[in-house]
Design a protein around this motif. Structure first.
Motif: not given
Length: 548
Positions: A432-439
């Motif tokens: 998955x591709x995402x911003x670690x801190x936001x998720x």
């Protein structure tokens, strides 16, 4: 945008080559077949007695050798063409010149300019002007006229032929030039028409590609279906809205989901009535479908437009919260100063020894609501200051395992009870591709809520985190399952709205902020419907190949 008009035809033609190579190749092949046929006919006539044809030969041996050599040359060129030779301009020029000179040679060695072979020169000149509609075509006509006059003149001077042969040769020369000029004009017109048709055809193909790209990249879902709801065509947005977040059960059958089939039936009964918004499954966003016939004359196909209502709602909410954020930022200092004074005064009064129980309850209310107002200000400021996602490709099971360990270590116990989080995974999970801190912020919010409600319901702060993949195998998801009392049906559609809360101590912005952070990372947060107690929130991530 790519319309073709007569005014821009010349400009379009100037950007291309003057002749279409493919067409020249085809015409030259046809012309070479004609040459082979003529060669075979002339060779066959060698076996006929010239006396029977009333055509006495002047130089029979040279004539026979020339016909056989001409046949051999044409056969060799035909074999080369069959082997894939792509004739260039020099091949065409060489062939036409050989034909003009060869036929005049046959005239010299046979019976002169009166021989019917002279008519074949007109065909050779015509072919040269069709294959080469330029000054070279006029050269072919001039060469043929000069050769014909030379053959006639030689016959008159050397063989005492009739002087009328020179007149015949001159007439043939006029025919050569007439054929050259007429065919050049016709050929140029045909080439311009073909260039225009080809340019328009390419423009249509380009427009089709552009339209396809636009339709595929549109965020509005577009589906073409028949009267029974069987899907004929669907763009990428429609595939994602109908099947992307809920697996591909409907994708295999290629039939509209039940909710849209009901809307299609209602529309066919009353086309003027706008269908009600619907939800494909509990993990899917609310959608609004509109129907129209693809062709009034052919009413078998129906065009379905599908709008994601959550996008519209979020845009309106973002505008509202942006204004609220700017207002809050401007007055945060003025609000927090008196709020801090109220909270500090209440704390000093609580430390006083002569406060009765009723007053103590009033001070608790003041403190609790002071914290709530301060939390609302913090959340709205976070919304207005939210940064863009710094996405990266993540191995979801490993990342979730690390998050679970860190979260349990940070929480330790809750009201004296140890926090219990069970992690479930499947063997194959796409990245998955995402911003670690936001998720991580989203998961922390959901886990905090789940543990609190689980403890209120069961006395034990526990929940289950489940990581898996959608049925199409392209998207990963995380389920957060708690064991609390769940959410009643009347509140399910409102829990993601800002400032909506059933908890008197809550701000009503936690779930809204969580969904907004998910949308920033092209993920989707939804509350699943289930028969078991508690709530199950699902975060469905976009395909890993999609850039944020």
């Amino acid at each position: 945008m790519n319309d073709v008009t007569p005014e821009n035809t010349d400009q379009a033609a100037n950007t291309r080559q003057p002749a279409a190579p493919a067409q020249s190749h085809r015409l030259f092949r046809v012309y070479n077949v004609y040459r082979i046929v003529i060669s075979l006919v002339l060779t066959g006539l060698l076996f006929v007695d010239p006396v029977q044809l009333d055509q006495p030969m002047r130089l029979p041996m040279q004539y026979q050798s020339g016909v056989l050599a001409y046949l051999a040359l044409n056969v060799i060129i035909g074999l080369l063409l069959m082997q894939g030779l792509r004739p260039g301009q020099r091949h065409i020029t060489f062939s036409v010149l050989v034909d003009i000179l060869a036929i005049h040679f046959f005239l010299v060695t046979s019976s002169g300019i009166t021989n019917g072979l002279a008519n074949l020169i007109i065909i050779s000149v015509a072919a040269g002007n069709i294959l080469t509609p330029s000054r070279m075509g006029i050269f072919y006509a001039a060469l043929a006229a000069i050769c014909s006059l030379a053959v006639a003149s030689w016959g008159v001077m050397a063989l005492n032929d009739n002087v009328d042969n020179i007149v015949r040769a001159g007439s043939l020369g006029i025919l050569y030039f007439g054929a050259a000029l007429i065919l050049q004009s016709v050929t140029r017109r045909m080439q311009r028409s073909e260039e225009l048709a080809d340019y328009r055809a390419r423009s249509i193909v380009e427009l089709e590609k552009i339209n396809e790209q636009i339709i595929q990249r549109m965020r509005t879902g577009i589906v073409v279906t028949d009267q029974d709801g069987r899907i004929r065509l669907a763009n990428g947005a429609a595939e994602e809205l109908l099947f992307g977040l809920t697996g591909n059960e409907g994708h295999h059958s290629r039939v509209l989901p039940i909710a849209l089939l009901e809307g299609l039936t209602a529309w066919k009964e009353n086309p003027r009535k706008r269908p009600e918004p619907c939800q494909i499954q509990s993990a899917s966003p609310m959608i609004q479908a509109s129907f129209t016939r693809l062709d009034e004359e052919n009413s078998d196909l129906i065009l379905v437009f599908i709008e994601d209502l959550s996008k519209v709602t979020q845009q309106a909410q973002q505008m509202k919260l942006a204004s609220l954020g700017r207002l809050t930022a401007s007055i945060a200092h003025e609000v927090r100063n008196p709020l801090g004074a109220i909270s500090h005064a209440a704390q000093l009064m609580q430390e006083s020894g002569d406060i009765g129980e009723p007053d103590q309850r009033m001070l608790d209310i003041i403190q609790r609501h002071s914290r709530r107002v301060n939390g609302i200000i913090d959340n709205v400021l976070d919304l207005s200051r939210r940064r863009q996602a710094n996405a990266e490709l993540v191995d979801l099971p490993q990342w979730l395992e690390d998050f679970t360990q860190d979260y349990q270590q940070a929480r330790g116990c809750q009201d004296g009870e140890p926090v219990s989080i069970e992690l479930e995974t499947v063997p194959t999970v796409p990245s998955a591709r995402f911003d670690r801190s936001q998720i991580e912020q989203v998961l922390t919010n959901l886990c905090d809520n789940g543990l609190r409600y689980s403890q209120e319901q069961t006395g034990s702060p526990r929940l289950t985190l489940r990581v898996g993949a959608t049925a199409d195998g392209e998207r990963a998801y995380i389920d957060i399952q708690d064991y609390g009392p769940g959410i009643s049906e009347e509140y399910r559609t409102s829990i993601f709205e800002p400032f909506f809360t059933t908890d008197k101590s809550g701000t009503g912005l936690g779930l809204y902020l969580a969904r907004e952070l998910c949308e920033t990372n092209q993920a989707h947060l939804a509350l699943l419907k289930q028969d078991r107690p508690g709530c199950c929130f699902r975060i469905t991530f976009a395909p890993s190949g999609r850039l944020i």
